[in-house]
Design a protein around this motif. Structure first.
Motif, short mmCIF file in Angstrom:
data_model
loop_
_atom_site.label_atom_id
_atom_site.label_comp_id
_atom_site.label_asym_id
_atom_site.label_seq_id
_atom_site.Cartn_x
_atom_site.Cartn_y
_atom_site.Cartn_z
N LYS A 39 -49.11 108.30 -37.03
CA LYS A 39 -49.98 107.54 -36.12
C LYS A 39 -49.66 107.85 -34.66
O LYS A 39 -50.57 107.96 -33.82
N ASN A 97 -51.07 111.31 -33.98
CA ASN A 97 -52.53 111.22 -33.87
C ASN A 97 -52.94 110.67 -32.50
O ASN A 97 -53.90 111.16 -31.89
N GLY A 98 -52.21 109.66 -32.05
CA GLY A 98 -52.49 109.09 -30.74
C GLY A 98 -52.30 110.11 -29.63
O GLY A 98 -53.12 110.23 -28.72
N VAL A 128 -51.94 105.36 -28.97
CA VAL A 128 -50.97 105.05 -30.03
C VAL A 128 -51.09 103.58 -30.42
O VAL A 128 -51.10 103.24 -31.60
N GLN A 153 -53.96 103.11 -32.65
CA GLN A 153 -53.70 103.59 -34.01
C GLN A 153 -53.10 102.48 -34.87
O GLN A 153 -53.31 102.43 -36.08
#
Length: 341
Positions: free
Chosen positions: A2, A5-6, A57, A60
């Motif tokens: 996560k 991804n952020g 983030v 997420q």
């Protein structure tokens, strides 16, 4: 994942404006004064990367607006993008240490999850104080010096490769930068820290170029045009989460980068400390190569640069997509799927 991804989405949001328009605006500046405004605001957008990392983030983890904002503040504190000015205020420059911004954001997330709903009605008064001082303080005073030292060490390691024979140097540096461009470590930060110049810079840049084109081609079926082109026009860092969750997806990238770097070393592709980490986004790499001392805009040089920066990486992208995806079946287009929803 996560956190990565952020960071990936933050890279797209903050760095794409400068990547697409920065060099174009610089070229237009002698003829149009308005280009200075474009340079300024796209540069400011890139310096907002740590804040975007923290906010995205937080999103997420489906945090509340207050919690998300707290993560954003902590990430800025840990990034080092804002340095205290002796005359007062702060000096804002570059993007800071992306890896420490992400690490500080992770610490802030952990702290918020630990606190949970214990603060109740006092959340709006106390949470930002706790997260800023604890998570932001750890990022500022503890992890930032350590990560910066790691960056300097890595820069010294890379600098050692610049003493090798040009083709071998090209293979080593291109492969290293291909890995770094899909990691949270800033390729531009490394290159500028060690003043990477000449063929070392040019071949390092080709690592980013090979990565961008290979990711574009190998993930095309899963991502479509608009998302795939991000890897070339923007930054391959958008693939961080996919790469770290399945390291075998590095193989096509590193294979392509090694060959392209060797080609670049053989023909003497050169660059500057700034161009080394950018790849082909904003045409930074090709322009730096053509403008470098001893090159110039002759027809022959333009053809060489076009072949090395466009034709060769596309050919290598198709080659290693066939080898690792079609022939061996080790990777699939779905492994490179990006979802920005």
């Amino acid at each position: 994942m996560k956190v990565l991804n952020g960071i990936s989405i933050a890279v797209v949001v903050s760095l794409i404006p400068q990547a697409l328009l920065g060099e174009l605006a610089k070229a237009l500046l002698p003829f149009w004064s308005g280009a200075a405004t474009i340079i300024a605001i796209t540069g400011l957008a890139s310096s907002m990367l740590p804040a975007m990392i923290g906010i995205l983030v937080g999103m997420q983890f489906k945090f509340t607006p207050i919690q998300t904002a707290c993560v954003g503040i902590a990430a800025v504190c840990g990034s080092g993008v804002a340095q205290v000015d002796p005359d007062g205020g702060f000096h804002l420059q570059g993007t800071g240490l992306v890896i420490n911004a992400g690490l500080t954001a992770a610490i802030a997330v952990g702290l918020i999850l630990l606190i949970g709903s214990r603060l109740k009605n006092y959340t709006i008064l106390v949470l930002s104080v706790i997260v800023t001082l604890v998570a932001g303080g750890i990022g500022w005073a503890v992890t930032y010096p350590a990560v910066k030292a790691l960056t300097v060490w890595l820069g010294g390691l890379i600098n050692g490769a610049t003493t090798l024979e040009p083709v071998l140097m090209g293979i080593v540096l291109s492969t290293l930068f291909a890995f770094l461009i899909v990691s949270p470590i800033s390729t531009v930060g490394i290159a500028t820290a060690i003043f990477m110049e000449g063929v070392a810079s040019g071949t390092a840049n080709l690592g980013a170029v090979a990565t961008g084109f290979t990711l574009l081609i190998i993930g095309w079926k899963a991502n479509g045009f608009a998302t795939s082109i991000l890897h070339v026009l923007g930054s391959p860092k958008v693939q961080m989460a996919n790469i770290f969750s399945r390291p075998i997806t590095l193989l096509p990238i590193l294979s392509s980068a090694a060959i392209l770097g060797g080609i670049g070393g053989a023909v003497g592709i050169s660059g500057t400390p700034i161009s080394a980490g950018f790849g082909i986004s904003g045409l930074v790499g090709p322009l730096a190569a053509l403008n470098y001392e001893g090159w110039g805009w002759s027809t022959g040089n333009v053809i060489i640069v076009a072949l090395v920066f466009v034709a060769a990486p596309i050919a290598l992208g198709f080659l290693f997509t066939f080898v690792y995806s079609t022939l061996l079946g080790w990777v699939k287009p779905e492994h490179y799927k990006l979802d920005f929803e």
